[in-house]
Design an enzyme around this catalytic site. Sequence first.
Site, PDB file in Angstrom:
ATOM      1  N   GLY A   1      -4.820  -1.693   4.865  1.00  0.00           N
ATOM      2  CA  GLY A   1      -4.015  -2.835   4.418  1.00  0.00           C
ATOM      3  C   GLY A   1      -4.689  -4.165   4.712  1.00  0.00           C
ATOM      4  N   ARG A   2      -5.166  -4.329   5.950  1.00  0.00           N
ATOM      5  CA  ARG A   2      -5.749  -5.628   6.329  1.00  0.00           C
ATOM      6  C   ARG A   2      -7.164  -5.813   5.791  1.00  0.00           C
ATOM      7  NH1 ARG A   2      -4.583  -2.301  10.359  1.00  0.00           N
ATOM      8  NH2 ARG A   2      -6.219  -1.434  11.677  1.00  0.00           N
TER       9      ARG A   2
ATOM     10  N   HIS B   1      -5.071 -32.495  18.122  1.00  0.00           N
ATOM     11  CA  HIS B   1      -3.941 -33.290  18.605  1.00  0.00           C
ATOM     12  C   HIS B   1      -2.809 -32.385  19.066  1.00  0.00           C
ATOM     13  CE1 HIS B   1      -5.877 -36.936  17.085  1.00  0.00           C
ATOM     14  NE2 HIS B   1      -6.326 -36.124  16.141  1.00  0.00           N
TER      15      HIS B   1
ATOM     16  N   GLU C   1      -4.661  -6.393  14.875  1.00  0.00           N
ATOM     17  CA  GLU C   1      -4.117  -5.103  14.429  1.00  0.00           C
ATOM     18  C   GLU C   1      -5.217  -4.032  14.467  1.00  0.00           C
ATOM     19  OE1 GLU C   1      -2.445  -4.095  10.328  1.00  0.00           O
ATOM     20  OE2 GLU C   1      -0.587  -4.491  11.382  1.00  0.00           O
TER      21      GLU C   1
ATOM     22  N   GLU D   1      10.544  -4.803   4.366  1.00  0.00           N
ATOM     23  CA  GLU D   1      10.570  -6.225   3.980  1.00  0.00           C
ATOM     24  C   GLU D   1      10.239  -6.368   2.493  1.00  0.00           C
ATOM     25  OE1 GLU D   1       8.969  -5.024   6.615  1.00  0.00           O
ATOM     26  OE2 GLU D   1       9.036  -6.413   8.317  1.00  0.00           O
TER      27      GLU D   1
ATOM     28  N   LYS E   1       9.527  -0.734  14.094  1.00  0.00           N
ATOM     29  CA  LYS E   1      10.092  -0.443  12.759  1.00  0.00           C
ATOM     30  C   LYS E   1      11.202   0.600  12.892  1.00  0.00           C
ATOM     31  CE  LYS E   1       5.924  -1.144   9.934  1.00  0.00           C
ATOM     32  NZ  LYS E   1       4.953  -0.532   9.050  1.00  0.00           N
TER      33      LYS E   1
ATOM     34  N   LYS F   1       0.842  -1.200   0.000  1.00  0.00           N
ATOM     35  CA  LYS F   1       0.000   0.000   0.000  1.00  0.00           C
ATOM     36  C   LYS F   1       0.884   1.261   0.000  1.00  0.00           C
ATOM     37  CE  LYS F   1      -3.485   2.360   2.735  1.00  0.00           C
ATOM     38  NZ  LYS F   1      -4.409   2.358   3.846  1.00  0.00           N
TER      39      LYS F   1
HETATM   40  O1  F6P Z   1       3.241  -3.140   9.753  1.00  0.00           O
HETATM   41  C1  F6P Z   1       1.888  -3.059   9.636  1.00  0.00           C
HETATM   42  C2  F6P Z   1       1.431  -2.745   8.241  1.00  0.00           C
HETATM   43  O2  F6P Z   1       1.374  -1.388   8.053  1.00  0.00           O
HETATM   44  C3  F6P Z   1       0.112  -3.411   7.979  1.00  0.00           C
HETATM   45  O3  F6P Z   1      -0.966  -2.709   8.454  1.00  0.00           O
HETATM   46  C4  F6P Z   1       0.131  -3.566   6.508  1.00  0.00           C
HETATM   47  O4  F6P Z   1      -0.821  -4.489   6.090  1.00  0.00           O
HETATM   48  C5  F6P Z   1       1.548  -4.019   6.307  1.00  0.00           C
HETATM   49  O5  F6P Z   1       2.296  -3.285   7.255  1.00  0.00           O
HETATM   50  C6  F6P Z   1       2.120  -3.835   4.931  1.00  0.00           C
HETATM   51  O6  F6P Z   1       2.089  -2.513   4.532  1.00  0.00           O
HETATM   52  P1  F6P Z   1       2.257  -2.099   3.016  1.00  0.00           P
HETATM   53  O7  F6P Z   1       1.136  -2.710   2.250  1.00  0.00           O
HETATM   54  O8  F6P Z   1       2.211  -0.610   2.995  1.00  0.00           O
HETATM   55  O9  F6P Z   1       3.586  -2.630   2.540  1.00  0.00           O
END
Ligand code: F6P
Length: 549
Positions: A269-270, A386, A355, A215, A514, A209
């Site tokens: 995002g979620r 289990h 979240e 990452e 972060k 987003k």
């Molecule tokens: O670290 C949390 C977050 O901001 C989430 O809410 C989001 O889904 C994820 O990181 C990834 O963010 P982006 O889509 O901006 O890479």
Amino acid sequence: MFDSRINKSKAWKKLESHCKSMRKVLMRDLFEKDSKRAQKFMESLDDTIILDYSKNRITDKTMSCLMDLARSRHLEEKIKAMFRGDKINITENRAVLHIALRNRENRPIKVNGKDVMADINAVLKKMRQFSEDVRFGKFKGYTGKKLVNIVNIGIGGSDLGPYMATEALRKYWMKGINCYFISNIDGTACAEVLNKVDPETTLFIVASKTFTTIETLTNAKTCRKWLVDALGEPAVSKHFVALSTNAEEVAKFGIDTNNMFEFWDFVGGRYSMWSAIGLSLAIAVGMDNFEKMLEGAFAMDKHFAETELEHNIPVILALLGIWYNNFMGIHRYAVIPYDQYLQYLPSYLQQLDMESNGKFVDVNGDYVSYATGPVLFGGAGTNVQHSFFQLIHQGTEIVPCDFIAPAISHNEIGNHHEILLANVLAQGEALMRGKTVKEAAEELKAAGKSKEEVEFLKKFKSFAGNRPSNMILLKKVDPYSLGALVAMYEHKVFVQGIIWNIDSFDQMGVELGKKLTLNILPELQNASAELKHDSSTNALIKLIRDFRK
Ligand code: F6P
């Protein structure tokens, strides 16, 4: 603003006092007394989703007190506000419009005076065109080969939704197409996927987003280099597309913005799997199936927006969660899908719920003085029977469970599915009924155990019971029911946020970690950098430096 001292309200106090009278009530007695209990506490959305919530520690009075609480929080008005496009994400001053992404009747929804539906429909159209071009080999790789490996690079909401849904709908994948997901910054995640795919036939979908997430950008850079090393720089435009709200960063990264699928800041995002973030899913299952998923979610949206609270599935689920969390002192729950294809649903729901509602400040900026978001965990049944089910049956912690099961399987092999269904039904019954010490003793006696053995073993073999569960029965896991199921949980989380008076749509709690990562990174890279942390962090950095010498 409404009064945020919600736990001082009349409705709250009434529930507290009702809860005292419910502490010793046994569900098995409630079932015995009322032969219609199951019918009374059951709701359905067409024949897509049936919710049986009769195995909860509730009576008519509990439900009516919970409904009063919801009304005292002006829930119906708040639902309307979300569907209208009001800026209910108050800390970020944004509308919350994942519902617009599946607004299949195209009702105009305005943000800052502009109807958002035209943009949403344009992106859906672009997704249809592109996904078909990839599926049918019109959009080819740089060397002219068909793109058959689809690699989604994203994390959190840019990974969990498409990952969960592609797995859930694996039965609908086009033959010959394979989907992979890279999320973790751990190089292993990248390496393992790159070892499996061939640059000439691989499409990388960079999903972010913000397009600033370390990452995702690190993984995307590694994949980009891998591709360029194999095929050269001009190949990038044939093998990389971006899904983002941030065209500027996409261009800076080196992806042509013609290859970008847009979404907007009113999509969290979620809550984004319904948007361009679902492109990998659309390629795997086809846009018709993707749109069926949107239709299922739309059906749940309509149910949520139009059904009175007493029969409203997400509202009921949310209020049951409030009952346990805020009145019975049970701050956790488990989601157990009895369907292998839904195995990633618990991880997806962890982000959605934790979240969204893991917050200790309310919308007025005051600390809350009551519990908010519970801890959620889960896994696929019967596997988890289990592993952690021992605790669920006999532990000192009570864990309300959501069981999810399809009546019909995609793989009706032998009697597997009947055994699976028998298991899920048995778990709900066992948790509710339990087994008294007396019943356990009688069973042991009947099995021929000696008097001493019976005396010794009877408590070990007893089950307290009275442990709550919901049964969410689907006809089948298909695109439509999946859409309805996920939307059901989204709205459940929304309702709880309203009751708790928190902003369910920001995620400021992930920011500190972060930031500290960015402080520590250069200290790991430069062995002589001065360390100014606590003694534990300093010592650990030194140890890691020594290991890596
Ligand atoms: O670290 C949390 C977050 O901001 C989430 O809410 C989001 O889904 C994820 O990181 C990834 O963010 P982006 O889509 O901006 O890479």
